[in-house]
Design a protein around this motif. Structure first.
Motif, PDB file in Angstrom:
ATOM      1  N   UNK A   1       1.796   6.673   3.223  1.00  0.00           N
ATOM      2  CA  UNK A   1       2.442   5.630   4.783  1.00  0.00           C
ATOM      3  C   UNK A   1       4.414   5.702   3.964  1.00  0.00           C
ATOM      4  N   UNK A   2       4.561   5.888   5.132  1.00  0.00           N
ATOM      5  CA  UNK A   2       6.017   5.519   4.683  1.00  0.00           C
ATOM      6  C   UNK A   2       6.753   4.702   5.832  1.00  0.00           C
ATOM      7  N   UNK A   3       7.455   4.029   5.149  1.00  0.00           N
ATOM      8  CA  UNK A   3       8.628   3.251   6.739  1.00  0.00           C
ATOM      9  C   UNK A   3       9.438   3.225   5.944  1.00  0.00           C
TER      10      UNK A   3
ATOM     11  N   UNK B   1       5.303  -4.981   6.098  1.00  0.00           N
ATOM     12  CA  UNK B   1       4.791  -4.080   5.638  1.00  0.00           C
ATOM     13  C   UNK B   1       3.830  -3.178   6.749  1.00  0.00           C
ATOM     14  N   UNK B   2       3.624  -1.510   6.452  1.00  0.00           N
ATOM     15  CA  UNK B   2       2.684  -0.888   7.909  1.00  0.00           C
ATOM     16  C   UNK B   2       1.894  -0.260   6.677  1.00  0.00           C
ATOM     17  N   UNK B   3       0.538  -1.324   7.005  1.00  0.00           N
ATOM     18  CA  UNK B   3      -0.348  -0.326   5.866  1.00  0.00           C
ATOM     19  C   UNK B   3      -1.420   1.039   6.637  1.00  0.00           C
ATOM     20  N   UNK B   4      -2.610   1.419   5.868  1.00  0.00           N
ATOM     21  CA  UNK B   4      -3.143   2.351   6.970  1.00  0.00           C
ATOM     22  C   UNK B   4      -4.723   2.258   5.972  1.00  0.00           C
ATOM     23  N   UNK B   5      -5.970   2.827   6.768  1.00  0.00           N
ATOM     24  CA  UNK B   5      -7.416   2.958   5.697  1.00  0.00           C
ATOM     25  C   UNK B   5      -8.244   4.064   6.510  1.00  0.00           C
TER      26      UNK B   5
ATOM     27  N   UNK C   1       8.625  -2.966  -3.263  1.00  0.00           N
ATOM     28  CA  UNK C   1       7.972  -1.807  -3.357  1.00  0.00           C
ATOM     29  C   UNK C   1       6.465  -2.091  -3.011  1.00  0.00           C
ATOM     30  N   UNK C   2       5.120  -1.284  -1.910  1.00  0.00           N
ATOM     31  CA  UNK C   2       4.840  -2.352  -1.086  1.00  0.00           C
ATOM     32  C   UNK C   2       2.987  -2.523  -2.956  1.00  0.00           C
ATOM     33  N   UNK C   3       2.512  -2.972  -1.705  1.00  0.00           N
ATOM     34  CA  UNK C   3       1.402  -3.452  -2.615  1.00  0.00           C
ATOM     35  C   UNK C   3       0.615  -2.359  -3.049  1.00  0.00           C
TER      36      UNK C   3
ATOM     37  N   UNK D   1       6.464   1.262   2.181  1.00  0.00           N
ATOM     38  CA  UNK D   1       6.912  -0.121   1.319  1.00  0.00           C
ATOM     39  C   UNK D   1       7.572  -1.818   1.647  1.00  0.00           C
ATOM     40  N   UNK D   2       7.860  -1.103   3.143  1.00  0.00           N
ATOM     41  CA  UNK D   2       8.204  -2.877   3.553  1.00  0.00           C
ATOM     42  C   UNK D   2       9.762  -2.540   4.129  1.00  0.00           C
TER      43      UNK D   2
END
Lengths: 112, 111
Positions: free
Chosen positions: A4-6, A89-93, B41-43, A104-105
Protein backbone atom coordinates in the motif's frame (compact mmCIF):
# COMPACT_ATOMS: atom_id res chain seq x y z
CA UNK A 1 7.51 -4.93 -0.39
CA UNK A 2 5.19 -1.98 0.12
CA UNK A 3 1.75 -3.27 -0.83
CA UNK A 4 0.00 0.00 0.00
CA UNK A 5 1.64 3.20 -1.15
CA UNK A 6 0.99 6.81 -0.43
CA UNK A 7 3.44 8.62 -2.64
CA UNK A 8 2.78 12.12 -1.33
CA UNK A 9 4.26 12.56 2.14
CA UNK A 10 2.62 15.95 2.55
CA UNK A 11 -0.11 18.15 1.14
CA UNK A 12 -1.02 21.77 1.83
CA UNK A 13 -4.46 23.13 0.97
CA UNK A 14 -6.26 26.41 1.51
CA UNK A 15 -9.23 26.33 3.86
CA UNK A 16 -12.48 25.85 1.93
CA UNK A 17 -10.80 24.16 -1.02
CA UNK A 18 -10.75 20.47 -1.85
CA UNK A 19 -8.11 18.12 -0.44
CA UNK A 20 -7.33 15.02 -2.49
CA UNK A 21 -5.23 12.29 -0.92
CA UNK A 22 -4.13 9.38 -3.06
CA UNK A 23 -3.29 5.77 -2.39
CA UNK A 24 -2.13 2.91 -4.61
CA UNK A 25 -2.04 -0.79 -3.84
CA UNK A 26 -0.47 -3.78 -5.50
CA UNK A 27 -2.26 -6.76 -4.00
CA UNK A 28 -5.34 -7.59 -6.09
CA UNK A 29 -6.66 -9.74 -3.24
CA UNK A 30 -7.44 -6.64 -1.15
CA UNK A 31 -11.19 -6.13 -1.06
CA UNK A 32 -11.68 -3.66 1.75
CA UNK A 33 -10.12 -0.22 2.03
CA UNK A 34 -10.11 2.34 4.80
CA UNK A 35 -8.82 5.79 5.59
CA UNK A 36 -7.62 6.65 9.07
CA UNK A 37 -6.75 10.06 10.43
CA UNK A 38 -4.08 10.55 13.05
CA UNK A 39 -3.37 13.53 15.26
CA UNK A 40 -0.04 13.80 17.12
CA UNK A 41 0.21 11.62 20.24
CA UNK A 42 -3.07 9.87 19.42
CA UNK A 43 -3.93 6.57 17.80
CA UNK A 44 -5.37 6.42 14.27
CA UNK A 45 -9.07 7.26 14.08
CA UNK A 46 -11.31 5.58 11.52
CA UNK A 47 -12.61 8.00 8.92
CA UNK A 48 -14.28 6.18 6.04
CA UNK A 49 -14.16 2.83 4.27
CA UNK A 50 -15.13 1.24 0.99
CA UNK A 51 -15.52 -2.35 -0.15
CA UNK A 52 -14.41 -3.56 -3.55
CA UNK A 53 -18.00 -3.93 -4.75
CA UNK A 54 -18.37 -0.16 -4.75
CA UNK A 55 -16.51 2.64 -6.48
CA UNK A 56 -17.61 5.48 -4.25
CA UNK A 57 -18.60 6.04 -0.65
CA UNK A 58 -19.56 9.38 0.80
CA UNK A 59 -19.87 10.56 4.39
CA UNK A 60 -20.44 14.25 4.85
CA UNK A 61 -17.39 16.18 3.66
CA UNK A 62 -15.46 12.96 3.02
CA UNK A 63 -15.69 10.84 -0.12
CA UNK A 64 -13.58 7.83 -1.00
CA UNK A 65 -13.24 6.73 -4.61
CA UNK A 66 -12.00 3.30 -5.64
CA UNK A 67 -10.64 2.43 -9.09
CA UNK A 68 -10.03 -1.33 -8.96
CA UNK A 69 -8.59 -1.61 -12.45
CA UNK A 70 -5.96 0.97 -11.59
CA UNK A 71 -5.59 -0.32 -8.01
CA UNK A 72 -6.02 3.23 -6.84
CA UNK A 73 -8.15 4.96 -4.25
CA UNK A 74 -8.47 8.55 -3.21
CA UNK A 75 -9.96 10.51 -0.36
CA UNK A 76 -11.64 13.82 -1.13
CA UNK A 77 -12.31 16.32 1.62
CA UNK A 78 -14.49 19.24 0.65
CA UNK A 79 -14.54 21.85 1.95
CA UNK A 80 -11.28 21.45 3.83
CA UNK A 81 -11.11 22.86 7.36
CA UNK A 82 -8.11 23.68 9.57
CA UNK A 83 -9.22 20.89 11.95
CA UNK A 84 -8.63 18.41 9.13
CA UNK A 85 -4.89 18.99 9.48
CA UNK A 86 -3.50 15.58 10.44
CA UNK A 87 -1.72 12.56 8.99
CA UNK A 88 -3.99 10.42 6.83
CA UNK A 89 -3.30 6.72 6.43
CA UNK A 90 -4.70 4.53 3.71
CA UNK A 91 -5.21 0.89 4.73
CA UNK A 92 -6.28 -2.26 2.89
CA UNK A 93 -7.37 -5.73 3.91
CA UNK A 94 -8.29 -9.02 2.26
CA UNK A 95 -11.42 -9.75 4.19
CA UNK A 96 -13.37 -8.43 7.08
CA UNK A 97 -11.40 -9.16 10.23
CA UNK A 98 -8.11 -9.76 8.45
CA UNK A 99 -5.09 -7.63 9.17
CA UNK A 100 -4.86 -4.19 7.68
CA UNK A 101 -1.86 -3.16 5.60
CA UNK A 102 -1.14 0.53 5.95
CA UNK A 103 0.49 3.08 3.72
CA UNK A 104 3.14 5.44 5.07
CA UNK A 105 0.72 8.33 5.48
CA UNK A 106 0.19 11.79 4.01
CA UNK A 107 0.44 14.83 6.23
CA UNK A 108 -2.33 17.28 5.35
CA UNK A 109 -2.04 20.92 6.35
CA UNK A 110 -5.09 23.10 5.82
CA UNK A 111 -4.15 26.77 5.81
CA UNK A 112 -6.66 29.28 7.22
CA UNK B 1 -18.74 3.85 24.95
CA UNK B 2 -15.15 3.56 26.14
CA UNK B 3 -12.57 3.16 23.44
CA UNK B 4 -9.50 0.97 23.34
CA UNK B 5 -7.40 1.70 26.42
CA UNK B 6 -3.65 1.23 26.46
CA UNK B 7 -1.10 1.71 29.18
CA UNK B 8 1.39 3.08 29.75
CA UNK B 9 1.32 6.00 27.32
CA UNK B 10 5.06 6.42 27.41
CA UNK B 11 7.91 4.17 28.48
CA UNK B 12 11.66 4.76 28.51
CA UNK B 13 13.90 1.80 29.28
CA UNK B 14 17.51 0.84 28.89
CA UNK B 15 18.41 -1.75 26.30
CA UNK B 16 18.35 -5.36 27.46
CA UNK B 17 15.60 -4.57 29.96
CA UNK B 18 12.12 -6.12 29.71
CA UNK B 19 8.98 -4.09 29.02
CA UNK B 20 5.28 -4.87 28.89
CA UNK B 21 2.32 -3.10 27.35
CA UNK B 22 -1.31 -3.58 28.28
CA UNK B 23 -4.46 -3.24 26.20
CA UNK B 24 -8.14 -3.27 27.12
CA UNK B 25 -10.22 -3.54 23.94
CA UNK B 26 -13.73 -2.28 23.35
CA UNK B 27 -16.24 -4.47 25.13
CA UNK B 28 -17.58 -7.21 22.89
CA UNK B 29 -14.83 -6.96 20.29
CA UNK B 30 -13.52 -10.43 19.56
CA UNK B 31 -10.65 -9.36 17.29
CA UNK B 32 -7.62 -7.70 18.83
CA UNK B 33 -4.51 -6.50 17.05
CA UNK B 34 -1.09 -5.30 18.12
CA UNK B 35 0.62 -3.02 15.61
CA UNK B 36 4.00 -1.32 15.71
CA UNK B 37 4.51 2.06 14.11
CA UNK B 38 8.01 3.31 13.41
CA UNK B 39 8.68 6.97 12.83
CA UNK B 40 7.47 8.11 9.42
CA UNK B 41 5.85 4.77 8.66
CA UNK B 42 2.40 3.30 8.82
CA UNK B 43 1.41 0.77 11.48
CA UNK B 44 2.60 -2.80 10.86
CA UNK B 45 0.84 -5.83 12.29
CA UNK B 46 2.62 -7.81 14.99
CA UNK B 47 -0.15 -10.20 16.03
CA UNK B 48 -3.89 -10.70 15.62
CA UNK B 49 -6.18 -12.48 18.06
CA UNK B 50 -9.63 -13.92 17.52
CA UNK B 51 -10.90 -14.24 21.08
CA UNK B 52 -8.01 -15.87 22.96
CA UNK B 53 -6.45 -17.51 19.90
CA UNK B 54 -3.51 -15.93 18.09
CA UNK B 55 -4.53 -16.45 14.45
CA UNK B 56 -1.72 -14.45 12.84
CA UNK B 57 1.62 -13.98 14.59
CA UNK B 58 3.78 -14.32 11.50
CA UNK B 59 5.23 -10.82 11.94
CA UNK B 60 5.99 -11.18 15.65
CA UNK B 61 9.72 -11.51 16.40
CA UNK B 62 9.31 -14.54 18.59
CA UNK B 63 12.84 -14.56 19.96
CA UNK B 64 12.12 -11.52 22.09
CA UNK B 65 8.44 -10.67 21.73
CA UNK B 66 5.52 -12.47 23.33
CA UNK B 67 1.85 -11.73 23.68
CA UNK B 68 -1.12 -13.17 25.45
CA UNK B 69 -4.84 -12.58 25.59
CA UNK B 70 -6.16 -14.51 28.52
CA UNK B 71 -9.93 -15.01 28.60
CA UNK B 72 -10.19 -13.32 25.23
CA UNK B 73 -10.41 -9.79 26.63
CA UNK B 74 -7.34 -7.85 27.80
CA UNK B 75 -4.01 -8.42 26.16
CA UNK B 76 -0.38 -7.85 27.03
CA UNK B 77 2.61 -7.53 24.73
CA UNK B 78 6.05 -8.13 26.16
CA UNK B 79 9.56 -7.52 24.90
CA UNK B 80 12.48 -9.20 26.61
CA UNK B 81 15.18 -8.10 26.20
CA UNK B 82 14.51 -4.79 24.48
CA UNK B 83 16.84 -3.53 21.77
CA UNK B 84 17.45 0.00 20.52
CA UNK B 85 15.55 -0.80 17.31
CA UNK B 86 12.41 -1.58 19.28
CA UNK B 87 11.83 2.12 19.85
CA UNK B 88 8.44 2.79 18.26
CA UNK B 89 4.78 3.37 19.05
CA UNK B 90 2.93 0.17 19.90
CA UNK B 91 -0.74 0.34 18.98
CA UNK B 92 -3.53 -1.93 20.08
CA UNK B 93 -6.75 -2.12 18.08
CA UNK B 94 -9.98 -4.05 18.41
CA UNK B 95 -12.69 -4.88 15.94
CA UNK B 96 -16.28 -6.03 16.19
CA UNK B 97 -18.34 -6.26 13.02
CA UNK B 98 -17.06 -3.14 11.32
CA UNK B 99 -13.83 -1.20 11.29
CA UNK B 100 -10.94 -1.49 13.71
CA UNK B 101 -10.62 1.05 16.50
CA UNK B 102 -7.21 2.00 17.81
CA UNK B 103 -5.96 2.95 21.23
CA UNK B 104 -3.70 5.94 21.81
CA UNK B 105 -0.62 3.76 21.71
CA UNK B 106 2.43 3.34 23.91
CA UNK B 107 5.52 5.22 22.83
CA UNK B 108 8.56 3.12 23.72
CA UNK B 109 12.02 4.62 23.81
CA UNK B 110 14.94 2.25 24.32
CA UNK B 111 18.15 3.98 25.32
Amino acid sequence: DQQVKQNSPSLSVQEGRISILNCDYTNSMFDYFLWYKKYPAEGPTFLISISSIKDKNEDGRFTVFLNKSAKHLSLHIVPSQPGDSAVYFCAAGKSSGDKLTFGTGTRLAVRP
Amino acid sequence: EAGVVQSPRYKIIEKKQPVAFWCNPISGHNTLYWYRQNLGQGPELLIRYENEEAVDDSQLPKDRFSAERLKGVDSTLKIQPAELGDSAVYLCASKGNTEAFFGQGTRLTVV
